[in-house]
Each structure stands twice: as structure tokens, then as C-alpha cells.
Design an enzyme around this catalytic site. Sequence first.
Site, short mmCIF file in Angstrom:
data_model
loop_
_atom_site.label_atom_id
_atom_site.label_comp_id
_atom_site.label_asym_id
_atom_site.label_seq_id
_atom_site.Cartn_x
_atom_site.Cartn_y
_atom_site.Cartn_z
N HIS A 156 25.59 39.48 45.43
CA HIS A 156 25.87 40.24 44.20
C HIS A 156 25.04 41.52 44.18
CE1 HIS A 156 24.33 41.49 40.26
NE2 HIS A 156 25.55 41.28 39.81
N HIS B 81 28.70 40.66 36.03
CA HIS B 81 27.74 39.99 36.91
C HIS B 81 28.34 38.71 37.49
CE1 HIS B 81 23.84 38.27 38.19
NE2 HIS B 81 24.27 37.15 37.65
N ASP C 25 28.73 32.39 37.22
CA ASP C 25 27.29 32.53 37.45
C ASP C 25 26.64 31.16 37.55
OD1 ASP C 25 24.95 34.04 37.77
OD2 ASP C 25 24.50 34.00 35.63
#
Length: 368
Positions: A258, A273, A172
Site C-alpha cells: 500500500h 487506504h 484493511d
Amino acid sequence: MSERVFISPAKYVQDKNTIDRIGEYVGHFGSQALLIADDIVWSLIGERVTASLTSSGVNAEKADFVGEASRHEIERIAKAAEANETAFVIGMGGGKTLDTAKAVADALNARIVIVPTIASTDAPTSALSVIYTDEGNFESYRFYKKNPDLVLVDTKLIAEAPARFLASGIADALATWVEVRSVLSFGGKTMAGGVPTIAAEAIAKRCEEVLFDYGIPAYESVKAKVVTPALEDVVEANTLLSGLGFESGGLAAAHAIHNGFTALDGEIHHLTHGEKVAFGTLVQLALEGRTQAEFERYVALYMALNLPVTLEDVKLKDASREDILKVGQAATAEGETIHSGFDVSPEDVADAIIAADRYARLYQSKLT
């Protein structure tokens, strides 16, 4: 000239065993706290946090987080807490719990304290939540008038969590500089509402440097469940540097892709995520036409961290062109972050997804 905006939490504290001192940091916020956590997190730290709050004269009520960071979950918790005159909310856990806690605090007009138990996203420092449907599909971003009053990170907790979560946070955070530089070159706006500041640019760039330098030793530290200087640096990069960088520097294609993945059914929803952002970052690099050498630098680090780099890795090996185009359409929907860094069509994104998969497999073939 366009307005420059930089925002940040009021205070950030990071060290081993910080949760045992949380009362010292929040006692002046008021005497009534609402603690939001799921059952797993509560079993790990609930008693320690409550004991520290009690020692500082703070009464704590617990709210169970169940399900998604959805409108229904936020409304349920906020409604149950309305009669308690909550002075501040403490969110404890992963990204969705923390995003829910921010939304509840906003609804109650209370202060917000964020206690991440994993370093898997850059959500803790931001003045926004990612809202999902009850089924787990991306719905919207929700923005707040201020960032958290305190972000408190206990690196001993981070070291004891599964290494997969740290790797997800690295993925991320690695998107931060990739996205910020595209917003800068495109002249786009940031999540903070202005154009990127020099400070945000510097923070985002330093974030990536730390991750390439110390990402692997930090990952190995967590696998050994030990706190090391490398882990401390990477936790700060994952949480603070990435959080400040993305919010005041901008998001672009990696996070939009995403979000686009939520348009598909299947096993991809079992990925974290960060794992989906990892592949989204590779897609952005392909969309930008970056060199194969630069592309492979990211692939090599992702592979060392057991992160996905191909469509097969993100459970889309058998996805049709029509499926990939659905991702492209969702990623380029009105209001998506891709428009801050690119002027592209759904077909362009679909082509980049297929190309990124091909480029990554080319690199893998060289290793055999």
C-alpha cells in the site's frame, strides 16, 4: 527470548448514538477540550458532541482539519491550541483526521479521544499515526508513548456513511491475520516493539473469522442504513480487533505494498487506504505462494464488496514493468513493514504484483 508486548486503548465503547453521551466518558479528563474535525464531519456531529461536553462542564474549542495528516498540518493545529491549556483532544472523522489528532495531542501532552465516523481503517485504537507529505505521499510512521484514552464508536453514524467506507475497513482488517501469521512464522517484530503475543494472534485470527462470516451482511446493512448484529460485529472487527491485532501482532507486506503505491502518480491516489490494502493483501498471498483456492477465497469476498482485485481495478492497467518495480522498491525501503515478515527484493514484489493480477483475472474468467 524476545520481549512480548501487547498494547491497547484504555477504553473502547461501541453502540448506537454514543456520541450523545461522550460527555459522560470524558468529563473527568479536564475542563478544556480541543475538537479536530473537517467541515463535513462537523456539520454531522459537531453540535451534538459540543452539547454533550457542555452538559458535563467541558469547554470545547474547534480546530478545522484541512488537507493531509502531514507535519505542517499537525504543527499548525498544535501551535494554534498552545495557549488554551488543552486537557484533551477529540479527533472526529476518518483515518487522517484521527492520526492528526493523535499527533496534536502528543505535541500538547494532552489526553486523546478518538471518535471515528466511518469504520474504514484500524487507525482509531493505535498508538501511532501514518504521516504523509502535503501532496499525499507516504512519509513515515510516528509512534506515541500511549494508546488513546478512549475510542468511542457510534454505529448509527457508521450505518449512515457510504458503504464504500465499511468495505474499505473490511479490506484493511482482512490484512490483519494475513500479516500477523507471516510475522509469526518469520520471527519479526511488531509495531508495539516486541514479538507477537498469544493474545494478538488470537485476536487477529478471530478478526478474519468475523469478517468472512459477517462481512457481506454488514455491507448490505450499511447500504440499507440500518444497524444490525452483523454490522456491530464487523465494526468491532474493523476497529478494535484489527487495531489490536495489527499493532501487537505485526504488519508485513500488504501494508508495505500500500505504501509502495504512493510512489506512483495517477488515479490510484483516489482509492481509499483499504482499497489499496485489499490488492496489497492479494500480492502478499502471491508472494507467499498460497494456493489458488485460498487466494480465490479472498478475491470472492472482495468482489462481493466491490473492492479492487486487479491492476485495472487499482487504476494501473497500463502500468509498465518499470512502474511496478517502483512500487516494489518503495515497499522494500529500509524500515518498511515488509521486513517483519519477509526477506524479499523489489523484483520479488514486482513479480508478485503481476502474479496477483493474473490470478485474480483467472478467477474472474471462471465466472463468465
